[in-house]
Design an enzyme around this catalytic site. Structure first.
Site, short mmCIF file in Angstrom:
data_model
loop_
_atom_site.label_atom_id
_atom_site.label_comp_id
_atom_site.label_asym_id
_atom_site.label_seq_id
_atom_site.Cartn_x
_atom_site.Cartn_y
_atom_site.Cartn_z
N HIS A 90 -30.63 29.53 -0.61
CA HIS A 90 -30.23 28.13 -0.67
C HIS A 90 -30.55 27.40 0.64
CE1 HIS A 90 -27.52 27.83 -4.42
NE2 HIS A 90 -28.25 28.94 -4.52
N ASP A 91 -30.54 28.11 1.73
CA ASP A 91 -30.92 27.49 3.01
C ASP A 91 -32.41 27.16 3.01
OD1 ASP A 91 -30.70 26.63 5.72
OD2 ASP A 91 -31.42 28.59 6.39
N VAL A 94 -34.01 23.96 1.08
CA VAL A 94 -33.69 22.60 1.52
C VAL A 94 -33.94 22.51 3.02
CG1 VAL A 94 -31.94 20.78 1.57
CG2 VAL A 94 -31.92 22.47 -0.28
N ASP A 98 -33.77 26.85 8.14
CA ASP A 98 -33.37 26.30 9.44
C ASP A 98 -31.86 26.34 9.68
OD1 ASP A 98 -32.53 24.40 7.63
OD2 ASP A 98 -33.35 22.68 8.75
N SER A 100 -29.60 24.90 8.08
CA SER A 100 -28.95 23.61 7.84
C SER A 100 -27.80 23.72 6.83
CB SER A 100 -29.96 22.56 7.38
OG SER A 100 -30.69 23.01 6.25
N THR A 218 -30.85 40.26 -10.02
CA THR A 218 -30.43 41.62 -10.36
C THR A 218 -29.10 41.97 -9.71
OG1 THR A 218 -31.18 43.92 -10.54
CG2 THR A 218 -31.60 42.81 -8.45
N ASP A 269 -27.16 40.36 -14.09
CA ASP A 269 -27.87 41.50 -14.65
C ASP A 269 -26.88 42.22 -15.56
OD1 ASP A 269 -28.94 44.02 -15.19
OD2 ASP A 269 -29.89 44.21 -13.24
#
Length: 350
Positions: A90-91, A94, A98, A100, A218, A269
């Site tokens: 997820h970093d 977007v 970095d 953020s 998984t 999974d």
């Protein structure tokens, strides 16, 4: 016999993983801002390289410190592996890798972690603990972005007691984090194939990376809220999604009876949410992918072939190593760009 197979498997992962790091040094992404590097894995004075902190932090090994804390956390809570891997994903999608996503909201800014898709993210406290220990030994040296990348690798690697992909370091921390940027960049569980391919493509990741990185499903869990429409109202008249195996769909309906309890836990999974393996692809190819974003990988002939190949654990682990190296270099800030935060939750000077 099983022990010998596991030893061979891990050895193969390590060999191919190291080759992956050497072989993708110039996979530049499309787009990206000034000063952001895409995949300079060899190290050229501006990009990422192995053991970046070796000469800067002599009192303690950065890699060993991260691994020691992460392995203790995963040993105590096996679900932490998926949490830290998801945090890294997820970093990176977007503003690149970095750190953020780690920034807390301020009086004037709603940051990435407050956006809907990120509200269920956890593992921040592990990053904080690592940062605190490293700051005590090497103040102002190790970036939160690098800690996040190393922690994801080490969390998944605990199962094998070996590093299963190389992490090149030298990232700096971003100073901008906006909730408004999450929706258009972060792939959704309900995204179709065209949307996913476009979102990955803008990060310099190709079809092969899309299918391979989807294999992170998984491990980890989701909730009924994310699949309720797929189970009860996919066509608008109460039907389940026809791309779901009907027996699997019925199993999910029993776990998520209508009206759905949105907090009920589902394993991504169906065989095991704690074992990092290629079983995700076996389930996917049997039309047992939990999300629309899983099922849609079979709607394209090329991605379907990749998904079939990735049922082989040796193929999956080798390609996952390559794709994680590529993803870890997406739009990174290096050199004079960004900063090294003293506190991963706050921009320096605030």
């Amino acid at each position: 016999m099983r022990k010998n197979i596991l030893v061979f498997l891990v050895a193969s992962i390590l060999v191919v993983g190291c080759m992956a790091g050497r072989g993708h040094g110039h996979d530049h992404a499309r787009g990206g801002g000034q000063g952001r590097a895409h995949g300079h894995e060899h190290g050229d004075g501006q990009g990422l390289k192995m053991h970046y902190y070796q000469s800067q932090c002599r009192s303690v090994s950065v890699e060993e410190t991260v691994r020691g804390i992460v392995w203790k956390k995963v040993d105590a809570d096996p679900t932490m592996a998926a949490k830290l891997l998801r945090l890294h994903y997820h970093d990176c999608f977007v503003r690149g890798c970095d750190g953020s996503i780690l920034l807390d909201p301020t009086q004037n800014t709603t940051t990435e972690k407050t956006a809907g898709p990120n509200r269920s993210i956890s593992g921040y406290e592990v990053i904080d603990e690592i940062k605190t220990k490293l700051e005590a030994n090497c103040p102002g040296i190790v970036s939160c972005a690098d800690i996040t990348a190393l922690a994801a690798r080490d969390a998944v690697s605990f199962q094998f007691q070996r590093e299963i992909w190389p992490v090149f370091t030298g990232r700096k921390d971003g100073i901008v984090s906006l909730a408004s940027e999450v929706g258009g960049n972060l792939p959704s569980a309900n995204a179709n194939f065209t949307t996913l391919l476009t979102q990955f493509g803008t990060k310099g990741l190709n079809l092969n990376d899309l299918v391979t990185l989807s294999g992170a499903h998984t491990i980890g869990i989701s909730h009924c809220a994310l699949v309720s429409r797929r189970l009860y109202n996919f066509t608008g008249i109460g039907d389940a999604d026809k791309s779901l195996d009907p027996v699997y769909a019925q199993t999910l309906r029993k776990l998520c009876p209508n009206p759905v309890n949105p907090t009920t836990v589902l394993e991504m999974d169906p065989k095991s949410s704690l074992s990092f393996d290629s079983d995700y692809y076996r389930a996917l190819n049997q039309h047992k992918g939990l999300f629309v974003s899983d099922a849609t990988l079979l709607t394209n002939s090329q991605s379907a072939l990749v998904a079939k190949d990735l049922e082989n654990p040796l193929v999956f682990f080798a390609q996952f190593a390559r794709s994680m190296v590529k993803m870890g270099a997406v739009e990174v800030l290096t050199g004079g760009q960004g900063e090294v935060r003293k506190n991963c939750r706050v921009v320096n000077g605030q």
